[in-house]
Design an enzyme around this catalytic site. Structure first.
Site, PDB file in Angstrom:
ATOM      1  N   LYS A  35       0.848  -1.197   0.000  1.00 42.66           N
ATOM      2  CA  LYS A  35       0.000   0.000   0.000  1.00 42.66           C
ATOM      3  C   LYS A  35       0.877   1.238   0.000  1.00 42.66           C
ATOM      4  O   LYS A  35       2.064   1.203   0.377  1.00 42.66           O
ATOM      5  CB  LYS A  35      -0.941   0.006   1.202  1.00 42.66           C
ATOM      6  CG  LYS A  35      -0.270   0.012   2.582  1.00 42.66           C
ATOM      7  CD  LYS A  35       0.202   1.385   3.060  1.00 42.66           C
ATOM      8  CE  LYS A  35       0.881   1.340   4.429  1.00 42.66           C
ATOM      9  NZ  LYS A  35       1.455   2.657   4.829  1.00 42.66           N
ATOM     10  N   ASP A 171      -2.546  -1.436  10.037  1.00 38.36           N
ATOM     11  CA  ASP A 171      -2.726  -1.451   8.580  1.00 38.36           C
ATOM     12  C   ASP A 171      -3.440  -2.707   8.076  1.00 38.36           C
ATOM     13  O   ASP A 171      -3.870  -2.749   6.921  1.00 38.36           O
ATOM     14  CB  ASP A 171      -1.368  -1.359   7.866  1.00 38.36           C
ATOM     15  CG  ASP A 171      -0.760   0.023   7.928  1.00 38.36           C
ATOM     16  OD1 ASP A 171      -1.514   0.997   8.164  1.00 38.36           O
ATOM     17  OD2 ASP A 171       0.459   0.143   7.735  1.00 38.36           O
TER      18      ASP A 171
END
Length: 325
Positions: A35, A171
């Site tokens: 990401k 996350d």
């Protein structure tokens, strides 16, 4: 790609898995995308010490691979392909394939949640560099949660996996969901913004990795403040593909702290912008830096010109679990 006589394929963009029957042993492989943070703002700190964040995050097509086999014992090993992985050249911290690895911890969390005693042989191929702010370990944990839920036929819900994931790392919930999202709280609140236009990137890690905990501690201790992002403007720009407006709205309040610890972050951002990036910025707590480019050709040219190992990447425009998890 394997082409066995018996195969189950669920292809959800770059998150996908397939199983095969080989000697009556089921095998399952998943791609775990990294990401980037388009924005990262800190709004406050909870009494328990967790930071309250406001972020725009998106999956990119730099992926680790996790393969799982049915087995009597729970084991984790690295793949021989690790040395050849495109992100491995950037990796500045060794990856441990033991009980401290988030893949192993994710497996143990599933077993603790269900009260079961099950085994699996787990093989991880690393391409996402470590200590980079790209969410590599969290992506691997998310892949383990999804994969073992399927391999072990646990039938846990999306909500259960998100809850387990949050306990593994802030996350992990986003990396279970993927695509483009507005993320807030400590990472548990997500609003999907997918689909969004594809954007070309060059990602480099020009220096040693950074500890997320140490970067946040330095920020709390009164480290230099970074440019606060305009999340609303960045969101609008991402959804319309307006890269110039996106570049103006991006920001990461942790970046000055990380730049002070690793000056090469500043050098890499400057080099990417000199090579044509609309904007270059550190992702997460660093030390990886990404540049935003208007075309693949411009990105390729910049990648070739950098003095550090770098990868060409694209954003993933859709939520990869919109039809699944």
């Amino acid at each position: 790609m394997l082409a066995p006589p018996y195969r189950f394929v669920q292809n959800l963009l770059y998150w996908h898995y397939y199983t095969i029957l080989k000697g009556w042993v089921a095998m399952l492989c998943l791609q775990a995308p990294a990401k980037i943070n388009w924005t990262l703002d800190i709004l406050g700190v909870r009494p328990d010490g967790y930071h309250l964040l406001e972020m725009l995050m998106q999956s990119v097509d730099l992926c680790d691979t996790l393969c799982l086999w049915e087995a009597d014992e729970l084991t984790l090993e690295g793949s021989a392909q690790n040395a050849a992985g495109q992100g491995e050249a950037m990796a500045s911290q060794p990856v441990r394939f033991d009980e401290r690895n988030l893949v192993f911890r994710a497996a143990q969390a599933l077993l603790a949640h269900t009260g079961k005693r099950l085994g699996a042989r787990m093989q991880l191929t690393k391409r996402i560099p470590s200590g980079a702010g790209l969410g590599g370990g969290s992506a691997d944990a998310a892949a383990a949660l999804v994969g073992l839920n399927a391999l072990w036929k646990l039938n846990l819900s999306r909500e259960a996996l998100l809850d387990i994931g949050l306990r593994l790392g802030a996350d992990v919930p986003f990396l279970l969901t993927g695509g483009l999202a507005r993320v807030s709280g400590i990472g548990e609140r997500m609003v999907s913004l997918s689909p969004a236009p594809e954007i070309w990137l060059v990602i480099t890690q020009p220096c040693a990795g950074l500890s997320t905990a140490e970067v946040f501690a330095a920020y709390d201790a009164g480290g230099p403040l970074g440019l606060r992002p305009d999340n609303d403007a960045a969101q609008a720009a991402l959804l319309t593909g307006d890269l110039l407006s996106l570049g103006r709205a991006m920001g990461n309040v942790l970046e000055p702290v990380s730049r002070r610890a690793r000056p090469a972050i500043s050098e890499a951002a400057g080099a990417l912008e000199r090579e044509g990036a609309v904007r270059a910025m550190m992702t997460g707590s660093g030390s990886a830096v990404f540049g935003v480019f208007e075309s693949r050709a411009l990105a390729l040219r910049a990648q070739a010109a950098l003095p550090w190992p770098a990868v060409l990447a694209r954003t993933l425009p859709c939520n990869p679990f919109s039809k699944g998890l």
